[in-house]
Design a protein around this motif. Structure first.
Motif, PDB file in Angstrom:
ATOM      1  N   LEU A  48       9.140   9.979   5.509  1.00 32.30           N
ATOM      2  CA  LEU A  48       8.140   8.962   5.233  1.00 32.30           C
ATOM      3  C   LEU A  48       6.741   9.580   5.227  1.00 32.30           C
ATOM      4  N   ASP A  49       5.848   8.987   4.440  1.00 26.60           N
ATOM      5  CA  ASP A  49       4.453   9.430   4.450  1.00 26.60           C
ATOM      6  C   ASP A  49       3.667   8.674   5.522  1.00 26.60           C
ATOM      7  N   ASP A  50       2.352   8.792   5.520  1.00 31.19           N
ATOM      8  CA  ASP A  50       1.521   8.162   6.546  1.00 31.19           C
ATOM      9  C   ASP A  50       1.556   6.640   6.474  1.00 31.19           C
ATOM     10  N   HIS A  51       1.981   6.097   5.342  1.00 31.13           N
ATOM     11  CA  HIS A  51       2.109   4.645   5.196  1.00 31.13           C
ATOM     12  C   HIS A  51       3.540   4.178   5.455  1.00 31.13           C
ATOM     13  N   LEU A  52       4.382   5.096   5.931  1.00 26.47           N
ATOM     14  CA  LEU A  52       5.812   4.839   6.198  1.00 26.47           C
ATOM     15  C   LEU A  52       6.565   4.443   4.939  1.00 26.47           C
ATOM     16  N   ILE A  53       6.222   5.114   3.853  1.00 27.25           N
ATOM     17  CA  ILE A  53       6.879   4.931   2.560  1.00 27.25           C
ATOM     18  C   ILE A  53       7.655   6.207   2.240  1.00 27.25           C
ATOM     19  N   PRO A  54       8.900   6.114   1.751  1.00 26.61           N
ATOM     20  CA  PRO A  54       9.713   7.313   1.488  1.00 26.61           C
ATOM     21  C   PRO A  54       9.086   8.242   0.456  1.00 26.61           C
ATOM     22  N   VAL A  55       9.190   9.534   0.765  1.00 28.65           N
ATOM     23  CA  VAL A  55       8.732  10.545  -0.188  1.00 28.65           C
ATOM     24  C   VAL A  55       9.813  11.575  -0.495  1.00 28.65           C
ATOM     25  N   SER A  56      10.803  11.731   0.406  1.00 31.12           N
ATOM     26  CA  SER A  56      11.901  12.675   0.160  1.00 31.12           C
ATOM     27  C   SER A  56      12.988  12.420   1.198  1.00 31.12           C
ATOM     28  N   HIS A  57      13.989  13.323   1.229  1.00 30.48           N
ATOM     29  CA  HIS A  57      15.088  13.207   2.176  1.00 30.48           C
ATOM     30  C   HIS A  57      15.271  14.534   2.908  1.00 30.48           C
ATOM     31  N   TYR A  58      15.676  14.447   4.173  1.00 26.65           N
ATOM     32  CA  TYR A  58      16.094  15.630   4.904  1.00 26.65           C
ATOM     33  C   TYR A  58      17.528  15.984   4.498  1.00 26.65           C
ATOM     34  N   HIS A  72      -2.779  -2.834   8.038  1.00 25.43           N
ATOM     35  CA  HIS A  72      -3.297  -1.526   8.453  1.00 25.43           C
ATOM     36  C   HIS A  72      -2.605  -0.376   7.749  1.00 25.43           C
ATOM     37  N   ARG A  73      -1.427  -0.643   7.141  1.00 22.92           N
ATOM     38  CA  ARG A  73      -0.759   0.394   6.346  1.00 22.92           C
ATOM     39  C   ARG A  73      -0.717   0.042   4.860  1.00 22.92           C
ATOM     40  N   ASP A  74      -1.317  -1.101   4.506  1.00 24.51           N
ATOM     41  CA  ASP A  74      -1.402  -1.505   3.103  1.00 24.51           C
ATOM     42  C   ASP A  74      -0.016  -1.782   2.519  1.00 24.51           C
ATOM     43  N   ASN A  75       0.811  -2.509   3.297  1.00 24.38           N
ATOM     44  CA  ASN A  75       2.172  -2.826   2.860  1.00 24.38           C
ATOM     45  C   ASN A  75       2.481  -4.303   3.048  1.00 24.38           C
ATOM     46  N   ALA A  76       3.455  -4.775   2.302  1.00 26.78           N
ATOM     47  CA  ALA A  76       4.181  -6.001   2.645  1.00 26.78           C
ATOM     48  C   ALA A  76       5.431  -5.574   3.405  1.00 26.78           C
ATOM     49  N   THR A  95      20.468  -3.173   3.686  1.00 28.80           N
ATOM     50  CA  THR A  95      21.185  -2.887   2.449  1.00 28.80           C
ATOM     51  C   THR A  95      20.438  -1.919   1.545  1.00 28.80           C
ATOM     52  N   ALA A  96      19.170  -1.647   1.841  1.00 21.99           N
ATOM     53  CA  ALA A  96      18.367  -0.852   0.908  1.00 21.99           C
ATOM     54  C   ALA A  96      17.376   0.019   1.662  1.00 21.99           C
ATOM     55  N   ASN A  97      16.843   0.987   0.972  1.00 19.90           N
ATOM     56  CA  ASN A  97      15.844   1.893   1.530  1.00 19.90           C
ATOM     57  C   ASN A  97      14.491   1.196   1.631  1.00 19.90           C
ATOM     58  N   VAL A  98      13.605   1.777   2.412  1.00 20.50           N
ATOM     59  CA  VAL A  98      12.211   1.343   2.435  1.00 20.50           C
ATOM     60  C   VAL A  98      11.641   1.424   1.017  1.00 20.50           C
ATOM     61  N   ASN A  99      10.840   0.412   0.634  1.00 21.18           N
ATOM     62  CA  ASN A  99      10.195   0.352  -0.684  1.00 21.18           C
ATOM     63  C   ASN A  99      11.208   0.290  -1.827  1.00 21.18           C
ATOM     64  N   ILE A 129       7.208  -2.918   1.118  1.00 23.15           N
ATOM     65  CA  ILE A 129       6.853  -2.776  -0.293  1.00 23.15           C
ATOM     66  C   ILE A 129       5.428  -2.229  -0.325  1.00 23.15           C
ATOM     67  N   ARG A 130       5.265  -1.061  -0.892  1.00 19.95           N
ATOM     68  CA  ARG A 130       3.946  -0.407  -0.911  1.00 19.95           C
ATOM     69  C   ARG A 130       2.930  -1.278  -1.641  1.00 19.95           C
ATOM     70  N   HIS A 131       1.810  -1.543  -1.007  1.00 20.21           N
ATOM     71  CA  HIS A 131       0.732  -2.400  -1.515  1.00 20.21           C
ATOM     72  C   HIS A 131       1.183  -3.854  -1.716  1.00 20.21           C
ATOM     73  N   GLY A 132       2.443  -4.170  -1.433  1.00 16.89           N
ATOM     74  CA  GLY A 132       2.964  -5.499  -1.745  1.00 16.89           C
ATOM     75  C   GLY A 132       3.169  -5.721  -3.231  1.00 16.89           C
ATOM     76  N   ILE A 133       3.184  -4.635  -4.008  1.00 16.78           N
ATOM     77  CA  ILE A 133       3.256  -4.737  -5.473  1.00 16.78           C
ATOM     78  C   ILE A 133       4.557  -4.116  -5.974  1.00 16.78           C
ATOM     79  N   TYR A 134       5.203  -4.790  -6.911  1.00 11.39           N
ATOM     80  CA  TYR A 134       6.404  -4.236  -7.530  1.00 11.39           C
ATOM     81  C   TYR A 134       6.520  -4.759  -8.962  1.00 11.39           C
TER      82      TYR A 134
END
Length: 349
Positions: free
Chosen positions: A231-241, A106-110, A319-323, A86-91
């Motif tokens: 994934l971006d530098d924080h390993l958070i999805p940004v698009s699909h191949y 170090h990646r600012d995630n939960a 069961t779900a995507n990252v973030n 979860i990016r920043h641990g916030i939702y």
């Protein structure tokens, strides 16, 4: 009866004096077995299956209570109520903002939920002529910061005759075993709740106690049809191949930390859909098959990760995507009393 369940002390955690209990589900004639530690996240600590005349230790997990506490790799962890990050641990959910503890600073995630390391209770043991089964349960009251949604998570481990699995084109001998894991998470609160489930095992091939684990650089990985996620530098999805059909990839010098949306296979005689990922040993030719139930609300995502030591590979049904708590991709929304459930299996071929 060839199947049996026994227990043995695993040793006390450094923070307490009560020894952990390790449950062993075993086929006494083939030598195949699994071990589970209920008090520490119900993790699978050992998985030993047979191919022909050879027994293979197939999973890497901490070897001592001290290692359990020190482990930061989430080896064999169940990931709930969220899998991956979860990016920043916030939702935001149903109009309210929430913040969970960031444990990947170090990646600012939960990352990976919070049931890992929590004490599960054994609620049932069963031994028949075809399997040994252990049912474990964790009840959560909604008291962890950032997730005020009570639930009960039930996990069932079954060491079973491999030919009793419905999946796979090559029926196994009734003298070979397979691992089957089933889970059910129920919303026991009074409001809707977001949820996602995953499992985080590290697989390898070790033929006997004297040998070290085989390095993944000599292995191949057969992946189902899939859409890889960028994934971006924080390993958070940004698009699909673009979509890729099922294929075998060589793991030599290949680094993976990749989530996939997978395309399932359906058996003509079975309405249930599934996907299987196959890891093949370069030294012995043994094939480790990790299967996951797919379909609505099931395990439609997969993460593959090669750790820096390269002596194992994580093959993680989810069961779900990252973030997913932010992007909603695969996220389950459970009304009071609703459940999220599915099945995972591991076998040798």
């Amino acid at each position: 009866m060839p199947f049996q369940i026994t227990t043995q002390p695993f040793g006390p955690l450094p923070t307490g004096s009560t020894p952990l209990t390790e449950y062993m589900l075993e086929h006494t004639e083939t030598g195949e077995f699994i071990t589970v530690i209920p008090e520490f996240g119900a993790i699978l600590r050992r998985l030993v299956l047979r191919k022909g005349d050879h027994l293979f230790a197939l999973i890497q997990a901490p070897e001592s209570p001290q290692a359990l506490l020190a482990d930061e790799s989430y080896a064999s962890a169940f990931l709930y109520p969220f899998a991956s990050r979860i990016r920043h641990g916030i939702y935001q959910f149903d109009g309210t903002d929430y913040a969970v503890k960031m444990n990947e600073v170090h990646r600012d995630n939960a990352i990976h939920g919070f049931v890992h390391g929590r004490p599960f209770t054994v609620v049932n043991e069963e031994v028949t002529s075809t399997h040994a089964q252990l049912v474990l349960r964790y009840s959560y009251e909604g008291d962890t910061f950032g997730y005020p949604f009570p639930f009960v998570l039930t996990v069932t481990y079954q060491l079973t005759q491999a030919n009793r699995l419905l999946h796979g084109s090559n029926p196994a001998s009734d003298r070979m075993c397979a691992l089957k894991i089933s889970y059910t998470a129920q919303n026991t609160g009074t409001t809707r709740a977001p949820a996602a489930f995953g499992w985080h095992p590290y697989f390898t091939f070790t033929e006997d106690a004297e040998r070290t684990a085989e390095f993944v650089d000599g292995m191949t990985l057969a992946l189902p049809g899939r859409t890889a996620i960028v994934l971006d530098d924080h390993l958070i999805p940004v698009s699909h191949y673009p979509f890729q059909p099922a294929e075998v990839i060589d793991l030599h010098k290949r680094q993976l930390d990749t989530p996939f949306l997978i395309t399932p296979t359906s058996l003509p005689t079975d309405s249930e859909s599934f996907a299987e990922t196959i890891l093949t040993s370069g030294e012995t030719g043994a094939r480790l098959i990790v299967g996951q139930q797919t379909g609505e609300g099931k395990l439609n995502y997969l993460v593959c990760y090669t750790p820096p030591r390269r002596d194992s590979i994580a093959i993680e049904p989810q069961t779900a995507n990252v973030n997913a708590f932010n992007n909603g991709e695969g996220l389950a929304v459970l009304s009071p009393g609703d459940t999220l459930s599915g099945t995972i299996w591991v076998r040798l071929d």
